[in-house]
Design a protein around this motif. Structure first.
Motif, PDB file in Angstrom:
ATOM      1  N   MET A   1      72.677  11.288  69.016  1.00 41.05           N
ATOM      2  CA  MET A   1      73.078  12.722  69.305  1.00 41.05           C
ATOM      3  C   MET A   1      71.864  13.684  69.164  1.00 41.05           C
ATOM      4  N   PHE A   2      70.787  13.697  68.505  1.00 38.20           N
ATOM      5  CA  PHE A   2      69.503  14.475  68.582  1.00 38.20           C
ATOM      6  C   PHE A   2      68.555  13.618  69.445  1.00 38.20           C
ATOM      7  N   ASP A   3      68.223  13.948  70.766  1.00 38.35           N
ATOM      8  CA  ASP A   3      67.205  13.121  71.351  1.00 38.35           C
ATOM      9  C   ASP A   3      66.031  13.935  71.418  1.00 38.35           C
ATOM     10  N   ARG A  18      67.609  28.148  73.438  1.00 37.58           N
ATOM     11  CA  ARG A  18      69.022  27.395  73.859  1.00 37.58           C
ATOM     12  C   ARG A  18      69.963  28.623  73.688  1.00 37.58           C
ATOM     13  N   PHE A  19      70.004  29.454  72.786  1.00 35.31           N
ATOM     14  CA  PHE A  19      71.151  30.433  72.738  1.00 35.31           C
ATOM     15  C   PHE A  19      70.843  31.695  73.508  1.00 35.31           C
ATOM     16  N   LYS A  20      69.846  31.987  74.294  1.00 33.00           N
ATOM     17  CA  LYS A  20      69.807  32.682  75.228  1.00 33.00           C
ATOM     18  C   LYS A  20      70.745  32.611  76.459  1.00 33.00           C
ATOM     19  N   ALA A  24      78.517  28.314  73.947  1.00 28.07           N
ATOM     20  CA  ALA A  24      79.362  27.682  72.763  1.00 28.07           C
ATOM     21  C   ALA A  24      78.942  26.150  72.945  1.00 28.07           C
ATOM     22  N   TYR A  25      78.889  25.415  71.720  1.00 31.99           N
ATOM     23  CA  TYR A  25      78.669  24.080  71.568  1.00 31.99           C
ATOM     24  C   TYR A  25      78.909  23.643  70.556  1.00 31.99           C
ATOM     25  N   GLU A  26      79.606  22.638  70.431  1.00 31.85           N
ATOM     26  CA  GLU A  26      80.117  21.946  69.248  1.00 31.85           C
ATOM     27  C   GLU A  26      79.465  20.574  68.740  1.00 31.85           C
ATOM     28  N   TRP A  27      78.681  20.423  67.727  1.00 31.25           N
ATOM     29  CA  TRP A  27      78.026  19.507  67.281  1.00 31.25           C
ATOM     30  C   TRP A  27      78.926  18.537  66.353  1.00 31.25           C
ATOM     31  N   ILE A  28      78.792  17.150  66.562  1.00 32.39           N
ATOM     32  CA  ILE A  28      79.351  16.281  65.794  1.00 32.39           C
ATOM     33  C   ILE A  28      80.913  16.025  66.044  1.00 32.39           C
ATOM     34  N   CYS A  53      75.220  28.170  61.461  1.00 34.95           N
ATOM     35  CA  CYS A  53      76.543  28.085  62.259  1.00 34.95           C
ATOM     36  C   CYS A  53      76.376  28.039  63.859  1.00 34.95           C
ATOM     37  N   GLY A  54      75.003  28.075  64.244  1.00 37.17           N
ATOM     38  CA  GLY A  54      75.032  27.989  65.765  1.00 37.17           C
ATOM     39  C   GLY A  54      76.097  28.743  66.443  1.00 37.17           C
ATOM     40  N   ASN A  55      76.293  28.102  67.702  1.00 32.02           N
ATOM     41  CA  ASN A  55      77.479  28.843  68.484  1.00 32.02           C
ATOM     42  C   ASN A  55      78.757  28.009  68.228  1.00 32.02           C
ATOM     43  N   SER A  56      79.015  27.141  67.136  1.00 33.03           N
ATOM     44  CA  SER A  56      80.063  26.533  66.987  1.00 33.03           C
ATOM     45  C   SER A  56      81.357  27.444  66.812  1.00 33.03           C
ATOM     46  N   GLN A  57      82.336  26.723  66.923  1.00 31.18           N
ATOM     47  CA  GLN A  57      83.674  27.531  66.826  1.00 31.18           C
ATOM     48  C   GLN A  57      84.222  27.728  65.467  1.00 31.18           C
ATOM     49  N   CYS A  94      70.686  36.733  59.437  1.00 35.37           N
ATOM     50  CA  CYS A  94      69.385  35.752  60.255  1.00 35.37           C
ATOM     51  C   CYS A  94      68.682  35.449  58.824  1.00 35.37           C
ATOM     52  N   ASP A  95      68.376  34.082  58.297  1.00 39.55           N
ATOM     53  CA  ASP A  95      68.059  33.600  57.444  1.00 39.55           C
ATOM     54  C   ASP A  95      67.380  32.156  57.534  1.00 39.55           C
ATOM     55  N   ASP A  96      66.528  31.551  56.738  1.00 41.11           N
ATOM     56  CA  ASP A  96      66.227  30.236  56.792  1.00 41.11           C
ATOM     57  C   ASP A  96      66.946  29.672  55.856  1.00 41.11           C
TER      58      ASP A  96
HETATM   59  C1  LIG Z   1      72.590  20.958  65.488  1.00 42.16           C
HETATM   60  S1  LIG Z   1      72.887  22.691  65.502  1.00 42.16           S
HETATM   61  C2  LIG Z   1      74.355  22.699  64.593  1.00 42.16           C
HETATM   62  C3  LIG Z   1      75.304  23.891  64.911  1.00 42.16           C
HETATM   63  C4  LIG Z   1      76.740  24.140  64.447  1.00 42.16           C
HETATM   64  N1  LIG Z   1      76.688  23.907  63.066  1.00 42.16           N
HETATM   65  C5  LIG Z   1      77.649  23.136  64.727  1.00 42.16           C
HETATM   66  O1  LIG Z   1      78.052  22.150  64.060  1.00 42.16           O
HETATM   67  O2  LIG Z   1      77.855  23.055  66.271  1.00 42.16           O
HETATM   68  C6  LIG Z   1      72.026  23.314  64.364  1.00 42.16           C
HETATM   69  C7  LIG Z   1      71.830  24.614  63.981  1.00 42.16           C
HETATM   70  O3  LIG Z   1      71.165  25.014  62.824  1.00 42.16           O
HETATM   71  C8  LIG Z   1      70.265  26.234  62.927  1.00 42.16           C
HETATM   72  N2  LIG Z   1      69.012  25.824  62.034  1.00 42.16           N
HETATM   73  C9  LIG Z   1      68.192  24.961  62.132  1.00 42.16           C
HETATM   74  N3  LIG Z   1      67.433  24.954  61.082  1.00 42.16           N
HETATM   75  C10 LIG Z   1      67.682  26.064  60.657  1.00 42.16           C
HETATM   76  C11 LIG Z   1      67.212  26.598  59.239  1.00 42.16           C
HETATM   77  N4  LIG Z   1      65.936  26.137  58.718  1.00 42.16           N
HETATM   78  N5  LIG Z   1      67.791  27.655  58.690  1.00 42.16           N
HETATM   79  C12 LIG Z   1      68.845  28.084  59.374  1.00 42.16           C
HETATM   80  N6  LIG Z   1      69.415  27.803  60.265  1.00 42.16           N
HETATM   81  C13 LIG Z   1      68.619  26.600  60.999  1.00 42.16           C
HETATM   82  C14 LIG Z   1      70.012  26.173  64.530  1.00 42.16           C
HETATM   83  O4  LIG Z   1      69.648  27.413  65.054  1.00 42.16           O
HETATM   84  C15 LIG Z   1      71.120  25.766  65.049  1.00 42.16           C
HETATM   85  O5  LIG Z   1      72.083  26.834  65.256  1.00 42.16           O
END
Ligand SMILES: C[S@@+](CC[C@H](N)C(=O)[O-])C[C@H]1O[C@@H](n2cnc3c(N)ncnc32)[C@H](O)[C@@H]1O
Length: 213
Positions: A1-3, A18-20, A24-28, A53-57, A94-96
């Motif tokens: 899934m992650f290459d 990527r988000f530029k 929309a993309y749905e992981w898993i 959250c990414g651009n998940s729905q 927007c936070d880590d």
């Molecule tokens: C694999 S994508 C999953 C997106 C979404 N949850 C989904 O299931 O489609 C990972 C997401 O996590 C965000 N991300 C990665 N590391 C992060 C961090 N340390 N803090 C906040 N977001 C993070 C990325 O920007 C990306 O949107």
């Protein structure tokens, strides 16, 4: 899934670029594959934090199911600026997630993540032994999520990582851990943690036998 041979999923620059482009993309898995599992864990007025959250729905689908108190968080400024402009009915931060420094302690009833913890570990060469920095990222993420949950709050993690490689980190926080499998063909995992309750070590014993780090 992650290459990770082509992309560095652990870098915010990768996600920003990527988000530029990507809308929309749905992981898993998408919502309909696990909606029955998740909906029964949520109450209508729960304060829900969706990390990475990414651009998940997912948040939009939960919102239209009736869960209106949703905060979305991601470390990509490109993503958060874009989505917060067009979707004012939910909150955006927007936070880590390794620190969640913009999020107050005990301020959420539910935290949800889907495939975000996996992105932290995408460069790891082996699932058996993680690098020091990956272990530290994983531990600080789990500790931050635990901190922002109210006592008795729920952390839901939707993942493709089997419990043998995840439970030994989850168990470091004070919460009970339940694992359910879902999906046809590919199998995915729905982890549910309740803050403040003790893990059932007997139930988790099989997963903890595999302990490497
Ligand atoms: C694999 S994508 C999953 C997106 C979404 N949850 C989904 O299931 O489609 C990972 C997401 O996590 C965000 N991300 C990665 N590391 C992060 C961090 N340390 N803090 C906040 N977001 C993070 C990325 O920007 C990306 O949107």
């Amino acid at each position: 899934m992650f290459d990770s041979s082509e992309n560095d999923y652990t870098s915010v620059e990768y996600w920003d670029s990527r988000f530029k482009e990507e809308e929309a993309y749905e992981w898993i898995a998408d919502y309909k594959q696990f909606s029955e599992l998740i909906v029964k864990e949520l109450k209508q007025n729960d304060r829900i934090l969706h990390v990475g959250c990414g651009n998940s729905q997912l948040s939009f689908q939960l919102y239209s199911t009736g869960f209106k108190n949703i905060t979305n968080l991601d470390y990509s400024t490109v993503l958060i600026e874009k989505l917060s402009e067009s979707n004012t009915e939910m909150k955006w931060i927007c936070d880590d997630m390794r620190s969640l420094e913009k999020v107050e302690s005990e301020s959420f009833d539910v935290v949800i993540e889907k495939a975000t913890i996996e992105s932290l570990l995408a460069n790891e060469k082996s699932v058996w032994t993680f690098s020091e920095s990956a272990q530290s990222d994983l531990r600080s993420t789990l500790a931050s999520i635990h901190r922002v949950l109210k006592p008795g709050g729920t952390f839901i993690s939707i993942s493709f990582t089997p419990p043998y490689f995840r439970v030994n980190y989850l168990i470091e926080q004070k919460w009970n851990i339940e694992v359910k499998e879902f999906g046809e063909g590919f199998h995915f995992y729905f982890y549910k943690m309740i803050k403040g309750s003790e893990p059932n070590l007997e139930e988790l014993e099989n997963y903890l036998r595999v302990n490497r780090n």
